[in-house]
Design an enzyme around this catalytic site. Structure first.
Site, PDB file in Angstrom:
ATOM      1  N   SER A  51      44.478  -3.319  90.653  1.00  0.00           N
ATOM      2  CA  SER A  51      43.443  -2.265  90.720  1.00  0.00           C
ATOM      3  C   SER A  51      42.402  -2.455  89.619  1.00  0.00           C
ATOM      4  CB  SER A  51      44.083  -0.876  90.636  1.00  0.00           C
ATOM      5  OG  SER A  51      45.065  -0.775  89.631  1.00  0.00           O
ATOM      6  N   ASN A  57      42.453  -1.155 100.289  1.00  0.00           N
ATOM      7  CA  ASN A  57      43.844  -1.315  99.869  1.00  0.00           C
ATOM      8  C   ASN A  57      44.201  -0.280  98.805  1.00  0.00           C
ATOM      9  OD1 ASN A  57      46.423  -2.922  99.559  1.00  0.00           O
ATOM     10  ND2 ASN A  57      45.565  -3.256  97.528  1.00  0.00           N
TER      11      ASN A  57
END
Length: 310
Positions: free
Chosen positions: A190, A166
């Site tokens: 993240s 992703n």
């Protein structure tokens, strides 16, 4: 004719307009197709494609740009290895460069990567920043961590490998936006430094601007706008960042935005001398980033429009 024979005969095709509709009207609905050469007779194991309400077995989408059996010029004239395998794919140069595009729209393309825990305000800052840039006549686009999973990354789960993929995909798309001259705002949790570093490495020096939303876990959990922390604490979500999966805070990012109950919002920048702010306003948060962009030459020409970021 069996499917394998059809696949050999048909190289590429597209969905043509329905009867009575113009070519231009249905142009956006074109899809390149590829017929599978598999002879497996098990319908459950075959791929299918739905066209105009009908299921077509053994057909799947594929990318129309393929280098197989094509002679494409490149800067080096050498084929590229992908995932360690030799591919007949070479880079094709275009005379219109990144500098040309940046000169056209009077700004420098870059990636603003907003990272932080869920509930830290990443998406809110991204939207406020995009509005502030728009009001200054600057073109930006947001790649939101949730939004990209509705389309680009809809095939990915939240397992470790898919979460890494992703981030990788968003990094590659952000790089393309920056190369086009657009200011790309990526707002994702993240959580791992190595993945953020990999995205940074995709861009030229200075074109990856990491913004850390340094908000304590207990503050994010108290906000819990999506109810995710509550579900994670109840064991309904596994591997949730901040609960049973770590978040690795940046060690040397360009901008840090901190939030505490006592001091409100403050900011620091590792690469600029802009003063810190003590306001918790979204506009103030956006202005911190805009000031960094301005001082580092990403905003080439100022607009006289209002500063209102909402």
């Amino acid at each position: 004719m069996d499917v394998a024979a059809m696949a050999r005969c048909v190289g590429r095709c597209y969905v043509s307009p329905a009867f009575g509709e113009s070519e231009s009207h249905r142009l956006s609905e074109r899809r390149f197709l590829k017929l599978s050469s598999s002879t497996n007779s098990d319908p459950a194991g075959s791929k299918s494609l739905k066209l105009r309400g009908k299921i077509h077995r053994r057909m799947s989408y594929f990318r129309p740009i393929m280098a197989k059996d094509e002679s494409i010029s490149s800067r080096s004239g050498e084929t590229k290895q992908i995932n360690g395998k030799q591919k007949n794919i070479v880079w094709h140069d275009c005379p219109v460069t990144k500098s040309d595009r940046q000169e056209l729209i009077k700004q420098k393309g870059c990636v603003i990567w907003i990272t932080g825990l869920s509930g830290s305000g990443k998406s809110s800052l991204a939207c406020a920043l995009s509005r502030a840039l728009h009001n200054r006549g600057k073109l930006s686009y947001i790649l939101d961590g949730d939004n990209v999973r509705h389309g680009l990354n809809s095939d990915l789960s939240f397992e470790a490998d898919d979460r890494a993929e992703n981030i990788r995909r968003v990094g590659e798309v952000a790089k393309l936006f920056a190369d086009s001259g657009i200011i790309c705002i990526a707002s994702l949790i993240s959580p791992y430094r190595i993945e953020r570093a990999a995205c940074r490495a995709l861009l030229p020096q200075g074109d990856f601007i990491e913004v850390f939303m340094d908000v304590p876990l207990h503050v994010c959990e108290a906000r819990d706008p999506k109810g995710l922390y509550k579900r994670a604490r109840a064991g309904k979500i596994k591997g949730f960042t901040g609960v049973d999966d770590p978040y690795e805070a940046p060690l040397d990012c360009e901008i840090v935005i901190q939030n505490s109950r006592d001091k409100g919002l403050s900011s620091s920048s590792s690469s600029s001398s802009s003063p810190s702010s003590s306001s918790s306003s979204l506009c103030e948060m956006a202005d911190i980033v805009v000031s960094y962009l301005d001082q580092n030459g990403y905003l080439k020409k100022h607009s006289t429009k209002s500063r209102n970021c909402m």
